[in-house]
Structures are given as structure tokens and as C-alpha cells.
Design a protein around this motif. Structure first.
Motif, PDB file in Angstrom:
ATOM      1  N   ILE A   9      39.053  39.075  53.453  1.00 17.22           N
ATOM      2  CA  ILE A   9      39.304  38.757  52.039  1.00 17.22           C
ATOM      3  C   ILE A   9      38.113  38.026  51.436  1.00 17.22           C
ATOM      4  CG2 ILE A   9      40.728  37.368  50.484  1.00 17.22           C
ATOM      5  CD1 ILE A   9      43.109  37.965  52.352  1.00 17.22           C
ATOM      6  N   ARG A  10      37.580  37.030  52.162  1.00 17.61           N
ATOM      7  CA  ARG A  10      36.401  36.306  51.666  1.00 17.61           C
ATOM      8  C   ARG A  10      35.219  37.253  51.494  1.00 17.61           C
ATOM      9  NH1 ARG A  10      38.074  32.592  55.622  1.00 17.61           N
ATOM     10  NH2 ARG A  10      36.404  33.306  57.028  1.00 17.61           N
ATOM     11  N   ARG A  11      35.029  38.120  52.452  1.00 15.64           N
ATOM     12  CA  ARG A  11      33.917  39.059  52.402  1.00 15.64           C
ATOM     13  C   ARG A  11      34.067  40.007  51.214  1.00 15.64           C
ATOM     14  NH1 ARG A  11      30.250  40.763  56.276  1.00 15.64           N
ATOM     15  NH2 ARG A  11      29.368  42.830  55.929  1.00 15.64           N
ATOM     16  N   THR A  12      35.289  40.498  50.996  1.00 17.55           N
ATOM     17  CA  THR A  12      35.532  41.437  49.899  1.00 17.55           C
ATOM     18  C   THR A  12      35.321  40.777  48.547  1.00 17.55           C
ATOM     19  OG1 THR A  12      37.121  42.677  51.254  1.00 17.55           O
ATOM     20  CG2 THR A  12      37.218  42.987  48.871  1.00 17.55           C
ATOM     21  N   ILE A  13      35.864  39.564  48.380  1.00 18.50           N
ATOM     22  CA  ILE A  13      35.714  38.859  47.100  1.00 18.50           C
ATOM     23  C   ILE A  13      34.241  38.595  46.801  1.00 18.50           C
ATOM     24  CG2 ILE A  13      36.168  36.688  45.899  1.00 18.50           C
ATOM     25  CD1 ILE A  13      38.883  36.599  47.305  1.00 18.50           C
ATOM     26  N   THR A  14      33.522  38.101  47.825  1.00 17.34           N
ATOM     27  CA  THR A  14      32.091  37.831  47.630  1.00 17.34           C
ATOM     28  C   THR A  14      31.344  39.113  47.308  1.00 17.34           C
ATOM     29  OG1 THR A  14      32.202  35.992  49.195  1.00 17.34           O
ATOM     30  CG2 THR A  14      30.024  36.875  48.696  1.00 17.34           C
ATOM     31  N   GLY A  15      31.672  40.204  47.998  1.00 16.72           N
ATOM     32  CA  GLY A  15      31.002  41.476  47.745  1.00 16.72           C
ATOM     33  C   GLY A  15      31.247  41.996  46.347  1.00 16.72           C
ATOM     34  N   VAL A  16      32.481  41.890  45.876  1.00 21.05           N
ATOM     35  CA  VAL A  16      32.806  42.355  44.522  1.00 21.05           C
ATOM     36  C   VAL A  16      32.066  41.531  43.476  1.00 21.05           C
ATOM     37  CG1 VAL A  16      34.657  42.517  42.817  1.00 21.05           C
ATOM     38  CG2 VAL A  16      35.037  43.329  45.154  1.00 21.05           C
ATOM     39  N   LEU A  17      32.042  40.222  43.665  1.00 17.93           N
ATOM     40  CA  LEU A  17      31.342  39.357  42.715  1.00 17.93           C
ATOM     41  C   LEU A  17      29.844  39.641  42.707  1.00 17.93           C
ATOM     42  CD1 LEU A  17      33.176  35.949  43.312  1.00 17.93           C
ATOM     43  CD2 LEU A  17      33.426  37.491  41.355  1.00 17.93           C
ATOM     44  N   LEU A  18      29.273  39.845  43.890  1.00 14.25           N
ATOM     45  CA  LEU A  18      27.853  40.175  43.967  1.00 14.25           C
ATOM     46  C   LEU A  18      27.559  41.500  43.278  1.00 14.25           C
ATOM     47  CD1 LEU A  18      26.858  39.170  47.614  1.00 14.25           C
ATOM     48  CD2 LEU A  18      25.990  38.162  45.493  1.00 14.25           C
TER      49      LEU A  18
END
Length: 269
Positions: A9-18
Motif C-alpha cells: 500500500i505504501r509503495r502504491t501510494i508513493t508510486g501514484v503520487l510520483l
């Protein structure tokens, strides 16, 4: 292999924001894009030197490298790449002087290692970032998306179906299944992209996808080996779920120059 859903979840959220931030910057182009490139260069260099010199070691050398890296990027942005190479040469001269004075004073057997690390940082981060200053928005989006597809497939397939280690000594967490999934995802993305947007057709783009993935995985393995050599897990902690800037940009740093070179010889776009 156990799946850490919180990390996903952390990885996905960070990836989407990036991804959202990069799309905005690429749409604006101009100074916003240059600012992001300079920021990535500075943070990447800081993380690289921290691997070898510790979090606060050799601050003057780091600042000097960041300044030289920025000069290289700015001069290439201004269509003066020959002067950017002069800055790289200047970095070597400074590293040579540092080695001479250090060896003369203390005669360390490994006195050259710090100078070599200084130059390696310049070659690894700002030099490989140079294509970002002159590739078109279309080409930048292509290489960013292709590398993202590679990395995403490698992570999710590797964490769920990975049972065979790809190269345990270099990167114990990477699996052969993840590497194959990464290749398949990258080739599929590039083929579809080429069929819809490209001038060269889907087959040529599929072959380009093989090359992009090979360089992306090489960049990932290289950074993993760097971290293993100094016994750290991540290059930093700036990006939740991803680690540091280098952990996120390692594949891109190798794939983007390759695409820039191929673009000079073949009309893909």
C-alpha cells in the motif's frame, strides 16, 4: 514468499503520487522540469556518497560534486554538451588533486578510493541524467512508463510467485520469476505503445522493450550490488515503500541513456 500488504500500500501510494507529480512537471516542461532534474541529481549524489562516506562525511566534496553535476545538467539544457563534458573533466582534475594532497600528507594505501568514489558519483548520477534535459516529453514519458512497468511487474510478480533467486550474492530478494515478469511487462507495454503512437510499429518497439528492460534490470542490480557492498538495505528513506531516490531511479539511470542513443539512429517516435 510472504506478501507485506502494508508495504504494498505504501509503495502504491508513493508510486501514484510520483507519477502524478511527474506528469504535471512534464506537461509544464521548462523550468519546472529542470528543477526536478537538478533536485534528483542533488539527492541522488547525496545518497550515493552517504553509502560510502556515511550520512555526514566529506560535506565539501559532496557540495562540490553537486555543483559540478548541476553545471553539467544546466549546460546540456542550454545545448552546450561539450562544456558539460569539460565540467566532468574538471571533476577529475579536482579528484586528482585531492588524491595527491591526501597521499602526500598521510600516504594512505587506499588514498585514491575517495577520489574514485567522487568521480563515480558524477558519472553515475548527473552524467546518466543528461538525456532528461533534452529528450522530448513524448520520449521521456515513454522511457519513464516502460521502466515503471518493468519495476512494478518485477516487484509484484517476484513477491508473489518468486521462488528461484536471480543473483543471490548481488540481490537476495530478486527472483528469476520477477525478472521474467519484468521483461514480459516491458515488452508488452512497448509493443502496445508502438502500435498506437510509434512510427516504427509494434515489433520494433517490442525489440526496444527488450533493450529497455535489460538496461533497467542492469541498473537495478548495479545499485543492489552497491548497497550490498556497504551492507545497507536502502540508499535512503525519502520515499515510503521505495527507499531513497536511487532506489527509485536506479533502473531509469541506465535505461534512459540507452533510449537516447537508440533515438539518434532509429526513428521510433
Amino acid at each position: 514468499m510472504a506478501v507485506d500488504h502494508a508495504a504494498d500500500i505504501r509503495r502504491t501510494i508513493t508510486g501514484v503520487l510520483l507519477a502524478a507529480g511527474l506528469l504535471v512537471v512534464l506537461w509544464c516542461r521548462g523550468w519546472p522540469l529542470l528543477g526536478v532534474i537538478l533536485l534528483v541529481s542533488a539527492l541522488g549524489l547525496w545518497e550515493f556518497y552517504s553509502l560510502f562516506w556515511g550520512p555526514r562525511g566529506r560535506i565539501p566534496s559532496r557540495l562540490c560534486a553537486i555543483g559540478l553535476g548541476w553545471a553539467m545538467l544546466l549546460l546540456t539544457w542550454m545545448r552546450r554538451p561539450q562544456d558539460a563534458l569539460v565540467c566532468l573533466g574538471a571533476g577529475f582534475v579536482l579528484a586528482a588533486l585531492s588524491f595527491l594532497f591526501r597521499w602526500d600528507v598521510i600516504e594512505e594505501e587506499n588514498a585514491f578510493s575517495s577520489s574514485g568514489i567522487f568521480m563515480a558519483g558524477l558519472a553515475y548520477v548527473p552524467l546518466l541524467l543528461l538525456p532528461a534535459t533534452y529528450l522530448s516529453t513524448t520520449k521521456l514519458i515513454f522511457v519513464l512508463a516502460a521502466v515503471a512497468a518493468s519495476d512494478t511487474a518485477a516487484y509484484f510478480i517476484g513477491t508473489r510467485f518468486g521462488h528461484h533467486k536471480l543473483w543471490p550474492r548481488v540481490s537476495p530478494n530478486k527472483s528469476s520469476e520477477g525478472a521474467v515478469g519484468s521483461l514480459a511487462a516491458c515488452v508488452l507495454f512497448c509493443a502496445v505503445y508502438g502500435e498506437i503512437f510509434g512510427q516504427a510499429g509494434w515489433l520494433a518497439f517490442a525489440l526496444l522493450g527488450v533493450a529497455v528492460n535489460a538496461f533497467a534490470q542492469l541498473g537495478d542490480l548495479f545499485e543492489s550490488a552497491l548497497k550490498r557492498s556497504v551492507h545497507v538495505k536502502d540508499s535512503g528513506s525519502l520515499l515510503p515503500g521505495h527507499g531513497g531516490i536511487l532506489d527509485r531511479a536506479d533502473s531509469l539511470l541506465f535505461a534512459m541513456p540507452m533510449v537516447a542513443v537508440v533515438d539518434q539512429w532509429f526513428a521510433f517516435f
